[in-house]
Design a protein around this motif. Sequence first.
Motif, mmCIF file in Angstrom:
data_model
loop_
_atom_site.group_PDB
_atom_site.id
_atom_site.type_symbol
_atom_site.label_atom_id
_atom_site.label_comp_id
_atom_site.label_asym_id
_atom_site.label_seq_id
_atom_site.Cartn_x
_atom_site.Cartn_y
_atom_site.Cartn_z
ATOM 1 N N GLY A 69 -12.989 9.925 -3.987
ATOM 2 C CA GLY A 69 -13.281 10.702 -2.785
ATOM 3 C C GLY A 69 -13.627 9.816 -1.598
ATOM 4 N N ALA A 70 -14.393 8.759 -1.854
ATOM 5 C CA ALA A 70 -14.767 7.841 -0.772
ATOM 6 C C ALA A 70 -13.547 7.109 -0.229
ATOM 7 C CB ALA A 70 -15.810 6.844 -1.274
ATOM 8 N N VAL A 71 -12.640 6.734 -1.126
ATOM 9 C CA VAL A 71 -11.410 6.047 -0.698
ATOM 10 C C VAL A 71 -10.563 6.992 0.142
ATOM 11 C CG1 VAL A 71 -9.223 5.114 -1.556
ATOM 12 C CG2 VAL A 71 -11.366 4.348 -2.547
ATOM 13 N N LEU A 72 -10.449 8.252 -0.282
ATOM 14 C CA LEU A 72 -9.663 9.217 0.487
ATOM 15 C C LEU A 72 -10.229 9.413 1.887
ATOM 16 C CD1 LEU A 72 -8.662 12.110 -1.947
ATOM 17 C CD2 LEU A 72 -7.212 10.403 -0.881
ATOM 18 N N VAL A 73 -11.542 9.481 2.006
ATOM 19 C CA VAL A 73 -12.161 9.651 3.313
ATOM 20 C C VAL A 73 -11.876 8.442 4.193
ATOM 21 C CG1 VAL A 73 -14.393 9.791 4.500
ATOM 22 C CG2 VAL A 73 -13.935 11.251 2.535
ATOM 23 N N ALA A 74 -12.001 7.249 3.633
ATOM 24 C CA ALA A 74 -11.757 6.032 4.413
ATOM 25 C C ALA A 74 -10.303 5.946 4.873
ATOM 26 C CB ALA A 74 -12.130 4.802 3.591
ATOM 27 N N ILE A 75 -9.386 6.265 3.982
ATOM 28 C CA ILE A 75 -7.963 6.218 4.341
ATOM 29 C C ILE A 75 -7.644 7.310 5.365
ATOM 30 C CG2 ILE A 75 -5.620 6.516 3.464
ATOM 31 C CD1 ILE A 75 -6.552 5.208 0.871
ATOM 32 N N ALA A 76 -8.202 8.500 5.154
ATOM 33 C CA ALA A 76 -7.949 9.600 6.090
ATOM 34 C C ALA A 76 -8.483 9.259 7.481
ATOM 35 C CB ALA A 76 -8.587 10.890 5.578
ATOM 36 N N ALA A 77 -9.589 8.555 7.545
ATOM 37 C CA ALA A 77 -10.125 8.161 8.848
ATOM 38 C C ALA A 77 -9.149 7.238 9.577
ATOM 39 C CB ALA A 77 -11.473 7.462 8.672
ATOM 40 N N GLN A 78 -8.489 6.375 8.841
ATOM 41 C CA GLN A 78 -7.509 5.472 9.455
ATOM 42 C C GLN A 78 -6.207 6.196 9.789
ATOM 43 O OE1 GLN A 78 -8.007 2.259 10.410
ATOM 44 N NE2 GLN A 78 -10.118 2.713 9.866
ATOM 45 N N LEU A 79 -5.779 7.083 8.901
ATOM 46 C CA LEU A 79 -4.500 7.768 9.111
ATOM 47 C C LEU A 79 -4.610 8.902 10.127
ATOM 48 C CD1 LEU A 79 -3.061 8.016 5.496
ATOM 49 C CD2 LEU A 79 -2.412 6.432 7.306
ATOM 50 N N GLY A 80 -5.806 9.348 10.430
ATOM 51 C CA GLY A 80 -5.990 10.455 11.360
ATOM 52 C C GLY A 80 -5.440 10.169 12.748
ATOM 53 N N ARG A 81 -5.262 8.921 13.065
ATOM 54 C CA ARG A 81 -4.740 8.532 14.385
ATOM 55 C C ARG A 81 -3.212 8.568 14.443
ATOM 56 N NH1 ARG A 81 -8.008 3.374 13.558
ATOM 57 N NH2 ARG A 81 -10.105 4.208 13.511
ATOM 58 N N GLN A 82 -2.568 8.721 13.298
ATOM 59 C CA GLN A 82 -1.105 8.679 13.253
ATOM 60 C C GLN A 82 -0.509 10.028 13.657
ATOM 61 O OE1 GLN A 82 0.465 5.803 12.557
ATOM 62 N NE2 GLN A 82 -1.532 4.831 12.276
ATOM 63 N N ASP A 83 0.750 9.987 14.101
ATOM 64 C CA ASP A 83 1.440 11.233 14.457
ATOM 65 C C ASP A 83 2.008 11.879 13.190
ATOM 66 O OD1 ASP A 83 3.348 9.349 13.953
ATOM 67 O OD2 ASP A 83 4.609 9.825 15.680
ATOM 68 N N ASP A 84 2.446 13.142 13.333
ATOM 69 C CA ASP A 84 2.910 13.903 12.178
ATOM 70 C C ASP A 84 4.124 13.276 11.478
ATOM 71 O OD1 ASP A 84 0.831 15.607 12.524
ATOM 72 O OD2 ASP A 84 2.026 17.333 13.143
ATOM 73 N N PRO A 85 5.154 12.799 12.175
ATOM 74 C CA PRO A 85 6.291 12.200 11.455
ATOM 75 C C PRO A 85 5.884 10.987 10.615
ATOM 76 C CG PRO A 85 6.930 12.688 13.711
ATOM 77 C CD PRO A 85 5.459 12.925 13.610
ATOM 78 N N THR A 86 4.970 10.174 11.125
ATOM 79 C CA THR A 86 4.499 9.018 10.349
ATOM 80 C C THR A 86 3.730 9.488 9.119
ATOM 81 O OG1 THR A 86 4.330 7.722 12.384
ATOM 82 C CG2 THR A 86 3.146 6.898 10.465
ATOM 83 N N LEU A 87 2.892 10.502 9.311
ATOM 84 C CA LEU A 87 2.131 11.035 8.175
ATOM 85 C C LEU A 87 3.049 11.659 7.131
ATOM 86 C CD1 LEU A 87 -0.937 12.621 9.978
ATOM 87 C CD2 LEU A 87 -0.920 10.597 8.529
ATOM 88 N N GLU A 88 4.117 12.328 7.573
ATOM 89 C CA GLU A 88 5.053 12.927 6.623
ATOM 90 C C GLU A 88 5.759 11.850 5.811
ATOM 91 O OE1 GLU A 88 7.517 15.413 9.017
ATOM 92 O OE2 GLU A 88 5.944 16.907 9.302
ATOM 93 N N ARG A 89 6.074 10.737 6.446
ATOM 94 C CA ARG A 89 6.717 9.626 5.733
ATOM 95 C C ARG A 89 5.749 9.046 4.686
ATOM 96 N NH1 ARG A 89 6.672 4.761 8.027
ATOM 97 N NH2 ARG A 89 6.544 5.709 10.064
#
Length: 119
Positions: A69-89
């Motif tokens: 859970g802690a890893v997911l939160v940390a990764i999500a914090a970094q990925l939250g800045r990405q746009d939708d097409p990048t996140l879909e990839r």
Amino acid sequence: RGYRAGAWAVAGLAALLLVVALAGVKGWVAREVGALSLLLFFAALLLSLWCGIAARRQALADRERHMHGAVLVAIAAQLGRQDDPTLERIAAGSGPAAEAARLILQSRAAKRLRASGEG
């Protein structure tokens, strides 16, 4: 915690049975009672070991879930800045980054749905 408490309770019972077995050797109680107590001591000792091992496995599994859970939160914090097409990839892959990307996409879709329903 249940396994851990059970392991200690059975270990206490094993200690009591060992005392009764030694009392049988000293002649303070009947030899038959001492022999049966010795047999029950070994059974309780094995049960205590089993409960201890189960408690350790449970603690490791709990720690792993917490770290995941802690890893997911940390990764999500970094990925939250990405746009939708990048996140879909990223979400098309596997692993914690893909799981975090899917969660962010779901969250964004839910926010868009709420915003369109309110408008």
